[in-house]
Write a protein that holds these residues in place. Structure first.
Motif: not given
Length: 337
Positions: A297-319
């Motif tokens: 979440a910190r590194q994928a969209f540098t210099p922007y920082v994505l909230h960890t919960g948003v990233l987890m929800d994106l992956i969690g929806g697929i799972v």
């Protein structure tokens, strides 16, 4: 060394590597030797040491705490409900904790400690609401437990909607909670961790103390009864520990849901159903997922920082879709559950 213990050791090594990577990688790359030096011999005049100890270490500790509690919660809930989709996020626990924090802060101007208490009360209320709706929907006539999961989804959507209504009602204060409500692992929440960490430790202690009888309950009530287990007491103690532990995690950094859903499915084939090993293995694996998720979440969209919960929800929806397909839509899936 027994294979399951070997798996536990390997997970521990992976957790250590994930922690060091989380501390070393960021906007400023810091060598592992400097990371270790910052932890062992902190130099207040070193910028790298300051970044490690006061910014990255609190984030890492919050990620470990949250990931471990959510994973353990999912392990216990899936075992007790015998439903592969059960987790703190799908049974209204996270949403209830979030709602009570928002309502309490907006309505009664609750301080930090009071918000933590509100989160614990909200977690209990959210889980109780989910069970109530499921019973009204005919849970006893639903062998696959779909009513429980659908009730959790309904309750969670309702609670999130109410929380968003409060946020929209006061735009001036919205920014104070907008990041937190999406699940934000951030070093600015270090004070919250310092206030609530003991709740998670107590939750782990309770589950560890009842791990053996709880395993018997999960394997079947007849087997547990024949072994002299007080099924009602053990079940209630486990649910209370999971609910309070997940509520404390939400109080710190907001709702992070993916970990509790998927980690039990990853750990179970290697460790088995016995909670004596499944709990520590799940806790460490959940911590690994949150550490890696925070790093991405910190590194994928540098210099922007994505909230960890948003990233987890994106992956969690697929799972979530994959789990539903395997356990509910595949022919013969009923036998797997």
């Amino acid at each position: 060394m027994r294979p399951r213990w070997l798996v536990l050791v390997l997970i521990g090594l992976a957790l250590l590597a994930s922690l060091l990577a989380n501390l070393a990688i960021g906007a400023v790359q810091i060598g592992w030797s400097d990371v270790l030096a910052a932890l062992v011999r902190f130099d207040p005049d070193s910028y790298d040491h300051f970044v490690v100890v006061y910014q990255r270490l609190p984030r890492a500790l919050i990620a470990i705490y949250t990931g471990a509690l959510m994973a353990v919660g999912g392990t216990v809930l899936q075992g007790l409900t015998r439903n592969p989709l059960a987790s703190p996020s799908t049974l209204g626990i996270n949403a209830g904790a979030m709602l009570f924090v928002i309502v309490g802060a907006y309505t009664f101007d609750l301080g930090l400690t009071a918000q933590g208490i509100a989160a614990l009360a909200g977690a209990v209320f959210g889980f109780a609401s989910c069970l109530s709706v499921a019973r009204l929907a005919g849970l006893s006539r639903d062998p696959r437990g779909l009513a429980l999961i659908l009730s959790g989804a309904l309750v969670s959507m309702l609670f999130v909607g109410i929380a968003n209504a409060f946020l929209l009602a006061d735009p001036a204060r919205r920014t104070d909670f907008l990041g937190w409500i999406t699940g934000n692992i951030n070093h600015v929440y270090a004070d919250r961790l310092a206030d609530f960490w003991w709740i998670g430790l107590l939750s782990f202690a309770i589950l560890g103390a009842i791990a053996r009888p709880l395993t018997l309950v999960m394997l079947g009530q007849e087997k547990a009864s024949s072994a002299g287990v007080n099924i009602t007491w053990v079940t209630r103690a486990a649910l209370a520990a999971v609910t309070l532990g997940a509520g404390s995690a939400v109080a710190i950094c907001g709702p992070i849901g993916f970990v509790g859903l998927v980690v039990p499915h990853i750990v179970r084939p290697f460790i088995g159903a016995g909670l004596g090993l499944a709990l520590p293995a799940g806790a460490m694996t959940g911590a690994i997922f949150c550490l890696i998720g925070d790093l991405v979440a910190r590194q994928a969209f540098t210099p922007y920082v994505l909230h960890t919960g948003v990233l987890m929800d994106l992956i969690g929806g697929i799972v979530f879709v994959a789990i539903v397909r395997r356990f509910y839509l595949t022919p013969g899936a009923r036998g797997e559950t």
